[in-house]
Design an enzyme around this catalytic site. Sequence first.
Site, PDB file in Angstrom:
ATOM      1  CD1 TRP A 189      -2.697   1.742   0.465  1.00  0.00           C
ATOM      2  CD2 TRP A 189      -1.299   2.522   2.027  1.00  0.00           C
ATOM      3  NE1 TRP A 189      -3.016   3.062   0.702  1.00  0.00           N
ATOM      4  CE2 TRP A 189      -2.185   3.556   1.658  1.00  0.00           C
ATOM      5  CE3 TRP A 189      -0.318   2.793   2.990  1.00  0.00           C
ATOM      6  CZ2 TRP A 189      -2.135   4.836   2.223  1.00  0.00           C
ATOM      7  CZ3 TRP A 189      -0.251   4.076   3.549  1.00  0.00           C
ATOM      8  CH2 TRP A 189      -1.164   5.077   3.175  1.00  0.00           C
ATOM      9  CD  GLU A 230      -4.531  -1.592   1.939  1.00  0.00           C
ATOM     10  OE1 GLU A 230      -3.402  -1.987   2.315  1.00  0.00           O
ATOM     11  OE2 GLU A 230      -5.358  -1.080   2.698  1.00  0.00           O
ATOM     12  CE  LYS A 232      -6.260   6.054   2.329  1.00  0.00           C
ATOM     13  NZ  LYS A 232      -5.474   5.934   3.557  1.00  0.00           N
ATOM     14  CG  ASP A 263      -8.656  -0.814   4.144  1.00  0.00           C
ATOM     15  OD1 ASP A 263      -9.739  -0.398   4.610  1.00  0.00           O
ATOM     16  OD2 ASP A 263      -7.572  -0.663   4.720  1.00  0.00           O
ATOM     17  CG  HIS A 266      -8.714   1.887   1.579  1.00  0.00           C
ATOM     18  ND1 HIS A 266      -7.449   1.430   1.310  1.00  0.00           N
ATOM     19  CD2 HIS A 266      -8.631   2.452   2.810  1.00  0.00           C
ATOM     20  CE1 HIS A 266      -6.652   1.691   2.331  1.00  0.00           C
ATOM     21  NE2 HIS A 266      -7.352   2.298   3.260  1.00  0.00           N
ATOM     22  CG  HIS A 290      -5.937  -4.372   4.987  1.00  0.00           C
ATOM     23  ND1 HIS A 290      -5.004  -3.397   4.791  1.00  0.00           N
ATOM     24  CD2 HIS A 290      -5.241  -5.533   5.143  1.00  0.00           C
ATOM     25  CE1 HIS A 290      -3.793  -3.936   4.809  1.00  0.00           C
ATOM     26  NE2 HIS A 290      -3.919  -5.230   5.010  1.00  0.00           N
ATOM     27  CG  ASP A 298      -9.415   4.689   5.559  1.00  0.00           C
ATOM     28  OD1 ASP A 298      -9.856   3.678   6.126  1.00  0.00           O
ATOM     29  OD2 ASP A 298      -8.266   4.770   5.085  1.00  0.00           O
ATOM     30  CG  ASP A 300      -8.049   2.556   9.518  1.00  0.00           C
ATOM     31  OD1 ASP A 300      -8.567   1.544   9.007  1.00  0.00           O
ATOM     32  OD2 ASP A 300      -7.235   3.273   8.911  1.00  0.00           O
ATOM     33  CG  ASP A 330      -5.780  -1.640   7.610  1.00  0.00           C
ATOM     34  OD1 ASP A 330      -4.608  -1.675   7.993  1.00  0.00           O
ATOM     35  OD2 ASP A 330      -6.168  -0.918   6.679  1.00  0.00           O
TER      36      ASP A 330
END
Length: 422
Positions: A189, A230, A232, A263, A266, A290, A298, A300, A330
Amino acid sequence: MTKFETIQQSYELARQQYSSLGVDIDAALNRLKKFEISLHCWQTDDVGGFETPDAALGGGGIAVTGNYPGKARTIAEMQADLEKVMSLLPGKQRLNLHASYGEFGEKFVDRDQIEPSHFQGWIDWAAEQEIALDFNCTCFSHPKADGGFTLSSKDEEIRRFWVEHTKRCRAIGAEMGKQLGKTCIHNIWIPDGSKDVPVDRYTHRALLKKSLDEIFEVEYSTEYLKDSIESKLFGIGAESMTVGSHDFYLGYAIKNNKLICLDNGHFHPTEQVGDKISACLQFVDELMLHVTRPVRWDSDHVVTFNEDVVLIAQEIIRSNAIDRVHMGLDFFDASINRIGAYVVGTRAAQQSMLFALLEPLDTLRRYEDEGKNFERLALLELMKSKPFGAVWDHFCMQEGVPVAEQYISEVQAYESEVLSKR
Ligand code: RNT
Ligand code: ZN
């Protein structure tokens, strides 16, 4: 009745209910037990890493908020924390390491100089724990990433630096897989993108493609190493264009037989990663996930048992793809107890898998094929209030880990005995 008897009895009752719907609980639990989740190392120390004694990285589109006490400051602390976390989780997990977490000793080792020897300690630790390792290049939080572009940089020196770093990371991942006898997934990533509207997206994407081609020139046996890439949608400071977009990486993965890493933070908020699984699996052999909890962006946040994650789990099972989809976590939340964050998040992901494994799929498929859409909807709704918690508790008991809320006091005890002394 003892606690053990209560759990046992609730489980027996639950079992009857699921059996009457044609669900084989034993088969479900066997599959759950074998499903390894890759625990991301970066929740222990807020994506800090150990390149410099006071590394507190962040940057490059990675934003950690909170400063709850007790974060891991050394590899030894990190390993102790991870061992504690794993002792509170049923089944077996893997560890997903970032390149910035090597054992670099006193002297500074730049990213284009790292070697397997810097990770030998981790490999030995993983062997002792009998777990597998996954690996990630760290193409952010570095002066050479400050310009906003790494593998897609127009500055040839910078681009070459990150190509070299990532090549070395794949070599390290392959060594991990070889020594541990378990395939390592190396994920790429990069934060590359542009804050304002660029006029030359094309060249940056051509450069990223060129860099990936160079990085993947060396072939490793898939017994040791598999590569994932990955995408995004946007990042902080890269709001207008991300070089490694979903279209870009999906195209690259299909053409070059790589894993695509999805992810769930993303994508546009109404897009569902769960929906993408069966689409991507038509064209790539395997997927990496993820799993995280994006809140408005995003962000997380710690994973919870929510609709998005349940759909991901359901789509893995409904696509009969449990062997083709790899799940990593993640999130990184520095505002709460970090050990607790891991346990809540990993258990939520595991519970989502269990929920999906307990679906009466034959009946649901039959309803769907016969156009009985009311019946399908009704059964899906009914499944939400089945005694799935009783099955989960019994699973935890069988696995010898704290049942239900018991893990809260275990995390509290570790906090007062270990974390609060840091
Ligand atoms: C960042 C990506 C990436 C990182 C880790 C640390 O937006 O999601 O997966 O979180 O590599
Ligand atoms: Zn990610």
